[in-house]
Motif scaffolding. Structure first.
Motif, PDB file in Angstrom:
ATOM      1  N   GLU A 120     -13.885  23.234  20.797  1.00  0.00           N
ATOM      2  CA  GLU A 120     -14.579  22.760  19.590  1.00  0.00           C
ATOM      3  C   GLU A 120     -13.885  23.260  18.308  1.00  0.00           C
ATOM      4  O   GLU A 120     -13.584  22.446  17.432  1.00  0.00           O
ATOM      5  N   PRO A 121     -13.605  24.570  18.197  1.00  0.00           N
ATOM      6  CA  PRO A 121     -12.854  24.978  16.999  1.00  0.00           C
ATOM      7  C   PRO A 121     -11.481  24.326  16.906  1.00  0.00           C
ATOM      8  O   PRO A 121     -10.987  24.051  15.810  1.00  0.00           O
ATOM      9  N   LEU A 122     -10.871  24.047  18.056  1.00  0.00           N
ATOM     10  CA  LEU A 122      -9.559  23.394  18.040  1.00  0.00           C
ATOM     11  C   LEU A 122      -9.690  21.974  17.488  1.00  0.00           C
ATOM     12  O   LEU A 122      -8.897  21.529  16.654  1.00  0.00           O
ATOM     13  N   LEU A 123     -10.732  21.262  17.945  1.00  0.00           N
ATOM     14  CA  LEU A 123     -10.931  19.887  17.475  1.00  0.00           C
ATOM     15  C   LEU A 123     -11.435  19.847  16.038  1.00  0.00           C
ATOM     16  O   LEU A 123     -11.432  18.789  15.412  1.00  0.00           O
ATOM     17  N   ALA A 124     -11.864  21.001  15.521  1.00  0.00           N
ATOM     18  CA  ALA A 124     -12.296  21.056  14.116  1.00  0.00           C
ATOM     19  C   ALA A 124     -11.109  21.231  13.174  1.00  0.00           C
ATOM     20  O   ALA A 124     -11.263  21.212  11.959  1.00  0.00           O
ATOM     21  N   THR A 125      -9.907  21.407  13.740  1.00  0.00           N
ATOM     22  CA  THR A 125      -8.693  21.468  12.914  1.00  0.00           C
ATOM     23  C   THR A 125      -8.172  20.035  12.728  1.00  0.00           C
ATOM     24  O   THR A 125      -8.668  19.122  13.400  1.00  0.00           O
ATOM     25  N   PRO A 126      -7.170  19.841  11.887  1.00  0.00           N
ATOM     26  CA  PRO A 126      -6.679  18.458  11.703  1.00  0.00           C
ATOM     27  C   PRO A 126      -5.829  17.924  12.859  1.00  0.00           C
ATOM     28  O   PRO A 126      -5.200  16.891  12.711  1.00  0.00           O
ATOM     29  N   VAL A 127      -5.806  18.580  13.991  1.00  0.00           N
ATOM     30  CA  VAL A 127      -4.972  18.101  15.109  1.00  0.00           C
ATOM     31  C   VAL A 127      -5.470  16.746  15.607  1.00  0.00           C
ATOM     32  O   VAL A 127      -6.675  16.504  15.685  1.00  0.00           O
ATOM     33  N   ARG A 128      -4.518  15.870  15.905  1.00  0.00           N
ATOM     34  CA  ARG A 128      -4.882  14.555  16.467  1.00  0.00           C
ATOM     35  C   ARG A 128      -4.901  14.659  17.984  1.00  0.00           C
ATOM     36  O   ARG A 128      -4.156  15.462  18.557  1.00  0.00           O
TER      37      ARG A 128
END
Lengths: 270, 307
Positions: A120-128
């Protein structure tokens, strides 16, 4: 596609994977076992009952195919031709290495993120999603290919030690190099992409592992086809297969991105 | 322009309505408390506002960006503290932050990482694997991670949940500090004291908005103002005199302690005191009775249950 972000994933994954001794042992011992197998088979064949095997019609047809692909092999003795045949099968055994590593590493690539709640924190970054999945797949595929190449070198050293070094030039045909430098990376990337798909769709690690085991099957089929001589993978065929596989890799990435439902992953795993 | 706007934001999960028609505006620099019981839809609301999940209907705009636009742009300008910290336990604290920082476009991330590790009191432990950290330390590290992009809007989902009182106090101190820097903070919690300490306004929420105001206005909205007066002695004359005062809606006493409900405290209190003194009472202490946020919360939730 932002390559800086993909590189970021790659380096972190390597750091995380290789800080675990079990992982290091897995990527070193498993490939060694895979290359030991054809060496042992070659030794056993040479030592016991090679002649009776050569008389087998399937083996005979494979040797005929071999002579067509490698004309210089025609001057060799039957046993040497059979040994060249065995040596040339090794290129397909090599493909087992990335697929087997994928079964282990790719299985956990997304599942581990889900379990540690870092997704979840990873997907909260701008990573596609495409960057995340490609980064994850490459982080496994690149070491797998490097290990694969290292194993090939070790294998040929083993062959030389066993006294068959003179046969190596017969084996290193242009199609061998295509398999080595194109087909293998394509298979590695495909294995890891499929592994990442399995990992992102699975309910738990066991479930993911069961799904991902299916990746090994096509490679085993490929080895069987080659061994029994149904299709001889000459230069054109291996080149065509490599290009086709890279296209499949691209399509698989697209499919993986579509199958990676950020929302349902977050909801199911909270 | 509001930092957060939600318009009729709704989210269904099958037949379950998690969030219904949420209309909300949070001003820049405001700390908004989002209170509700477990399962009230707080996390779903935060996930919708942070672009992590899509609403079934309605829309939201955060830092001027629609949450249904491609999410990368929104994620560049918000920080999200998730309910569980979620780190890579084998990697060090600083390596974890470097990894998350690597997804943002800002160039000064190394100095930000150093700065936030120091602010969070984790600088000395920066090279230790996160797996060796306590829950409080992980939570502080997660707060540092949420702050890395220098977010205009910070979403905090239960930031002190599961922490021991000391660690919870540390985290509250950090939130106060961030609020002092003028950041917009959306704080989901079911800790009422925390909300009262930290928030400018409070939204009480259970799948839909039950109330939204400052803690003070919520009190006034639900309760008449009460004043507590300690006397040297209480007598019948005081009781009779208070009954005649229109400003006093209700009073009761326990020995020398008098408690009154008054509509307009500022206007009526001098007259009330004068009446008591004329009736022979000596006034020792006057103070306004405060209703806790807990009382407000419980009233609203129980009313909702009845409805």
């Amino acid at each position: 596609m932002n390559w800086r972000r993909i590189r970021n994933i790659l380096f972190k994954e390597w750091e995380d994977i290789f800080s675990d001794l079990n992982n290091i042992l897995y990527v070193t011992l498993l490939p060694l076992l895979i290359i030991a197998e054809p060496l042992v088979v070659m030794w056993l064949v040479a030592r016991f009952g090679g002649e009776s095997l050569i008389a087998n019609s399937l083996i005979q047809s494979a040797i005929t195919n071999l002579s067509r692909e490698i004309p210089s092999a025609a001057v060799l003795t039957d046993m040497q031709q059979f040994q060249v045949l065995l040596l040339s099968q090794f290129k397909f055994f090599l493909m087992l290495i990335p697929t087997m590593i994928a079964v282990s590493f790719a299985t956990f690539s997304i599942i581990e993120e889900k379990q540690s709640r870092s997704l979840e924190p990873l997907l909260a970054t701008p990573v596609r999603t495409s960057e995340l999945l490609l980064g994850k797949a490459l982080s496994g595929a690149i070491p797998a290919v490097l290990v694969c190449w290292a194993c090939a070198a070790i294998f040929f050293v083993g062959v030389a030690i066993m006294g068959w070094g003179g046969l190596i030039p017969q084996v290193l045909t242009p199609s061998w190099y295509v398999i080595f430098f194109l087909l293998n990376p394509a298979v590695a990337l495909l294995s890891f992409l499929l592994g990442v798909i399995g990992s992102s769709r699975a309910k738990d690690a066991k479930n993911a592992q069961n799904m991902i085991l299916l990746i090994v099957l096509p490679v085993l089929v490929l080895i069987a086809i080659q061994i029994i001589g149904v299709v001889w993978f000459n230069l054109l065929l291996t080149l065509g297969l490599s290009i086709a596989l890279f296209i499949v890799d691209y399509l698989t990435l697209r499919i993986a991105v579509n199958l990676f439902q950020r929302e349902s992953i977050l909801i199911k795993w909270s | 322009m509001a930092a957060i706007e939600a318009h009729q934001l709704t989210r269904h999960f099958g037949k379950l309505v998690a969030v219904e028609n949420l209309d909300l505006e949070v001003a820049q620099g405001e700390v908004m408390g989002f209170l509700g019981p477990n399962g009230a839809g707080k996390t779903t609301t935060i996930r919708m506002l942070s672009g992590m999940i899509a609403p079934t209907s309605g829309y939201a705009r955060v830092a001027g960006i629609r949450t249904d636009d491609p999410v990368e742009k929104l994620h560049e300008v918000i920080g999200l503290l998730t309910e569980s910290p979620g780190f890579y336990n084998r990697l060090s604290a600083s390596r974890n932050l470097e990894y998350f920082a690597g997804f943002y476009s800002q160039n000064d991330m190394p100095s930000r990482i150093e700065s936030y590790l120091k602010i969070m009191g984790l600088w000395e432990r920066r090279n230790d694997p996160v797996g060796t950290f306590s829950k409080g330390m992980k939570q502080r590290l997660a707060l540092a991670r949420a702050l890395l992009p220098g977010p205009q809007v910070l979403f905090l989902d239960e930031p002190t949940s599961g922490l021991d009182p000391e660690a919870a106090e540390e985290v509250r101190g950090l939130i106060k500090k961030l609020s002092g820097e003028g950041r917009t903070i959306f704080l989901s919690t079911h800790n009422l004291t925390e909300a009262e300490q930290l928030c400018h306004r409070i939204a009480i929420f259970r799948n839909h908005l039950l109330a939204l105001n400052t803690p003070e206005r919520l009190r006034r909205q639900l309760f008449q103002r009460r004043v507590s007066i300690r006397l040297d002695k209480f007598n019948e004359a005081i009781s009779e005199a208070l009954k005649k005062l229109a400003a006093v809606k209700f009073f009761e006493h326990q020995e020398n302690q008098l408690s009154l409900s008054v509509d307009n405290l500022e206007k009526d209190l001098p007259g009330i005191i004068q009446t008591i003194v004329f009736a022979g009472g000596g006034v020792l202490e006057v103070k306004e009775e405060e209703h806790s946020l807990e009382e407000i919360y419980l009233i609203l939730i129980r009313e909702e249950d009845k409805a």
